[in-house]
Design a protein around this motif. Structure first.
Motif, short mmCIF file in Angstrom:
data_model
loop_
_atom_site.label_atom_id
_atom_site.label_comp_id
_atom_site.label_asym_id
_atom_site.label_seq_id
_atom_site.Cartn_x
_atom_site.Cartn_y
_atom_site.Cartn_z
N SER A 9 32.87 -18.65 -7.48
CA SER A 9 32.45 -20.04 -7.40
C SER A 9 32.56 -20.59 -5.98
N SER A 10 33.70 -20.33 -5.34
CA SER A 10 33.99 -20.95 -4.04
C SER A 10 33.24 -20.31 -2.88
N CYS A 11 32.86 -19.05 -2.99
CA CYS A 11 32.17 -18.36 -1.90
C CYS A 11 30.70 -18.11 -2.21
N GLN A 12 30.14 -18.90 -3.13
CA GLN A 12 28.74 -18.70 -3.48
C GLN A 12 27.84 -19.04 -2.30
N PRO A 13 27.04 -18.08 -1.82
CA PRO A 13 26.19 -18.34 -0.65
C PRO A 13 24.96 -19.19 -1.00
N GLU A 14 24.42 -19.83 0.02
CA GLU A 14 23.22 -20.65 -0.14
C GLU A 14 22.41 -20.55 1.16
N ILE A 31 23.44 -24.95 6.09
CA ILE A 31 23.77 -24.63 7.48
C ILE A 31 25.03 -23.76 7.54
N SER A 32 26.00 -24.06 6.70
CA SER A 32 27.24 -23.30 6.70
C SER A 32 27.07 -21.94 6.01
N GLY A 33 26.04 -21.82 5.19
CA GLY A 33 25.83 -20.60 4.42
C GLY A 33 26.47 -20.65 3.06
N CYS A 34 27.20 -21.75 2.77
CA CYS A 34 27.92 -21.89 1.50
C CYS A 34 27.30 -22.99 0.64
N LEU A 35 27.19 -22.72 -0.63
CA LEU A 35 26.64 -23.71 -1.55
C LEU A 35 27.49 -24.97 -1.56
N ARG A 36 28.81 -24.79 -1.50
CA ARG A 36 29.71 -25.94 -1.57
C ARG A 36 30.10 -26.49 -0.21
N GLU A 37 29.57 -25.91 0.87
CA GLU A 37 29.80 -26.41 2.23
C GLU A 37 31.29 -26.53 2.56
N ASP A 67 24.93 -3.50 -7.87
CA ASP A 67 24.61 -3.80 -6.47
C ASP A 67 24.76 -5.29 -6.17
N LYS A 68 24.32 -6.12 -7.12
CA LYS A 68 24.42 -7.57 -6.93
C LYS A 68 25.87 -8.00 -6.83
N PHE A 69 26.73 -7.42 -7.67
CA PHE A 69 28.15 -7.77 -7.62
C PHE A 69 28.78 -7.29 -6.32
N ALA A 70 28.48 -6.06 -5.91
CA ALA A 70 29.06 -5.50 -4.68
C ALA A 70 28.62 -6.29 -3.46
N GLU A 71 27.35 -6.73 -3.45
CA GLU A 71 26.83 -7.46 -2.30
C GLU A 71 27.44 -8.86 -2.17
N PHE A 72 28.06 -9.36 -3.23
CA PHE A 72 28.75 -10.64 -3.12
C PHE A 72 29.90 -10.52 -2.11
N PHE A 73 30.40 -9.32 -1.92
CA PHE A 73 31.42 -9.05 -0.90
C PHE A 73 30.78 -8.55 0.39
N THR A 74 29.95 -7.53 0.28
CA THR A 74 29.46 -6.83 1.47
C THR A 74 28.39 -7.60 2.23
N ASN A 75 27.65 -8.46 1.56
CA ASN A 75 26.55 -9.16 2.21
C ASN A 75 26.55 -10.63 1.83
N CYS A 91 28.17 -16.73 3.16
CA CYS A 91 29.20 -17.78 3.11
C CYS A 91 30.55 -17.22 3.52
N LEU A 92 30.95 -16.10 2.94
CA LEU A 92 32.24 -15.49 3.26
C LEU A 92 32.30 -15.06 4.72
#
Length: 297
Positions: A143-148, A152-158, A204-212, A215-216
């Motif tokens: 939830s907290s590191c969801q990219p967007e 500008i910040s790359g994070c959905l929640r800024e 792949d989608k789950f792994a890329e939440f870390f690797t790519n 936001c993080l």
């Protein structure tokens, strides 16, 4: 008149990294020295170094359970100035490999991170879901590191603070992430997507939440370089002048969640409980969406 303290040449005075990564200073080395100069950080770092480096038998390099518990306490108890300083320090362009390896070794990867076999990421995720601590922390991270891409910040929640807090919360669980052996910021749990069969796209989608994860990556870079400080520093909660019916409903829902957590803790399900929803600690203001995502076993 009080005499100023005189430090020997071996003493290193630390401040939160504020220079760009192109400088020659090794911020990761500075952060480790700063931790040793702080009583709390030194205490809890020593508390995890011992179980994470003590061999149990010829086949076991350490007691992983004790190592994980001690690591969770380190990130729960130590001020982020020191714990984040070691975990998210920037590396100068001329010293990428040595600096990056020091940063990678922060959590003693041979014990806390690596294992004999590398499981499938979806299998690791399922294992995480069977444990209350891991399950809730993973939900908070997603939830907290969801990219967007439009942000500008790359994070959905800024909010970089939420992302970094939830990422550090995964350390000490079976989903413990770490930097992979490469220059730059490349992160992953100890898993891959081989032997995924028809589930490979989901894996792949789950792994890329870390690797790519933009936001993080941006959150770590911002902290390490001392840039965009306003995005990762805690923000004070907004105090409404008139309590609307929506606000009252939100309070009632939040109280019920906290009551539920209290019941769980009393049952002993989480003896070294982590502030599951990182935003409670960082902002003291949680939306319904945030809390539901964090408390969604």
């Amino acid at each position: 008149m009080r005499k100023p303290k005189i430090f020997s040449s071996k003493t290193f005075i630390f401040s939160v990294p504020a220079e760009p990564a192109s400088t020659k200073e090794n911020n990761c080395l500075s952060a480790a020295k700063a931790c040793n100069l702080n009583d709390t950080c030194k205490k809890y770092r020593s508390a995890y170094i011992n179980p994470c480096t003590s061999r149990v038998s010829a086949s076991e390099v350490c007691n992983k359970r004790k190592c994980h518990k001690a690591l969770r306490q380190f990130f729960d108890k130590v001020p982020t100035k020191y714990s984040y300083g070691m975990l998210f320090c920037s590396c100068p362009a001329g010293d990428q490999m040595a600096c990056a390896e020091r940063r990678r070794q922060t959590i003693v990867p041979i014990c806390s991170y690596e294992d004999k076999d590398k499981p499938n990421c979806l299998s690791l995720q399922n294992t995480c879901k069977t444990n209350y601590i891991c399950r809730s922390r993973l939900a908070d991270f997603l939830s907290s590191c969801q990219p967007e891409v439009r942000s500008i910040s790359g994070c959905l929640r800024e909010n970089y603070a939420d992302c970094l807090l939830s990422y550090s919360g995964l350390i000490g669980t079976v989903m413990t992430p770490n930097y992979v052996r490469s220059s730059g910021i490349s992160l992953s749990p100890w898993c891959d997507c081989s032997s995924s069969g028809n589930s490979k796209p989901d894996c792949d989608k789950f792994a890329e939440f870390f690797t790519n994860n933009r936001c993080l990556r941006n959150a770590i870079q911002a902290f390490g370089n001392g840039t965009d400080v306003g995005v990762w520093q805690p923000q004070p909660p907004i105090q409404p002048t008139v309590e609307s019916s929506i606000t009252r409903k939100g309070k009632a829902w939040t109280n019920s969640v906290l009551d539920e957590l209290t019941d769980v803790n009393q049952l002993g399900a989480n003896s070294d409980s982590y502030h599951v929803c990182g935003t409670f600690q960082v902002q003291n203001l949680v939306s319904n969406q945030t809390a539901k995502a964090a408390f969604c076993p």
